[in-house]
Design an enzyme around this catalytic site. Sequence first.
Site, PDB file in Angstrom:
ATOM      1  N   CYS A 167       3.330 -30.772 -42.809  1.00  0.00           N
ATOM      2  CA  CYS A 167       2.795 -30.868 -41.451  1.00  0.00           C
ATOM      3  C   CYS A 167       3.069 -29.543 -40.754  1.00  0.00           C
ATOM      4  O   CYS A 167       4.227 -29.129 -40.647  1.00  0.00           O
ATOM      5  CB  CYS A 167       3.460 -32.025 -40.705  1.00  0.00           C
ATOM      6  N   CYS A 178      -2.230 -31.363 -34.515  1.00  0.00           N
ATOM      7  CA  CYS A 178      -2.045 -31.325 -35.973  1.00  0.00           C
ATOM      8  C   CYS A 178      -2.152 -29.863 -36.392  1.00  0.00           C
ATOM      9  O   CYS A 178      -3.223 -29.255 -36.266  1.00  0.00           O
ATOM     10  CB  CYS A 178      -3.096 -32.175 -36.685  1.00  0.00           C
TER      11      CYS A 178
END
Length: 322
Positions: free
Chosen positions: A110, A261
């Site tokens: 991530c 994100c």
Amino acid sequence: MDETASLSAQQPAAAGAAVTAPSLSGLAFSKGHGTGNDFVLIADPGDAHEITPEQVAQLCDRHLGVGGDGLIRAVPSRFLPEGRAMLEQDPAAEWFMDYRNGDGSLSEMCGNGVRVFVHFLIAEKLVELGPGETLTIGTRGGVKKVVRTATGYAVDMGPWEFIFPREATSKAMDALVSADGLEVARPGLSVSMGNPHTVVALAELSELAATQLFKPPVVDPKPANGTNVEFVVPAEPLVEDGVGTITMRVHERGVGETQSCGTGACAAAVAIRHWAGSTAPNDWHVNVPGGVVGVKFFPGAGGREHVELSGPAVIVATGTLS
């Protein structure tokens, strides 16, 4: 802020589920975010805590737990098979970002989480990193190098690639994407940043706002391991002073819509730059609901193009599970 989480970490995520995992009672945690993409963080320098998917899901529950888009366990790379593989690539990758989505499923990595992970290591005094210095870490998406900047952290996310390269180069799209709020399916372009993404361009910010992301968009064909889906509106004009600007919302695998994100911002910049053609810039600002991140393309080792992601990281709370 310092607080004690008033939840039983041993309680199962689903009613009637068997409780077999050891209790996490007394375990110290932190809560952090990168442009609103938030995480529960656990320091585990001795690899003493086996946190089950059910426990991850409960800790990340926004009503019954601490709340977060995912959980990051900071563990020395030598304790994990994936970490030992990273050490073979780069012995400097002493710490491993053991990341799980909010539903407990494993994720490759991530981008926002990498920044928060390094900020957490510094806060926990597990590493020292001054401005301009670089820290190497291991992730399931490969070795990542993180530079501390004056305003946050910049991460070499490594090379990008098209998931369906033949379709991407010949048709500039490889999938059709449907979502509530969009009248018809839209073309998408699938990009790997170590994890999979499908990027859809929309014409107007009003169209982006009307798109409903309460449930996963339907992607056909869907990449083998599923995909995160980014809906993106290019700015008008797209480029000012050599920097491109886009606005994005995202539905993440195993999580739902998130405020940001990092890998998705990189994938979105890849796709919009590809669609814009050879004159498109290498520097991008990506607006997400939680703020702004920077994306930069640069030549990497072996001739492959790499992507740098930059932005802030914040620790907002520490506590102990009860």
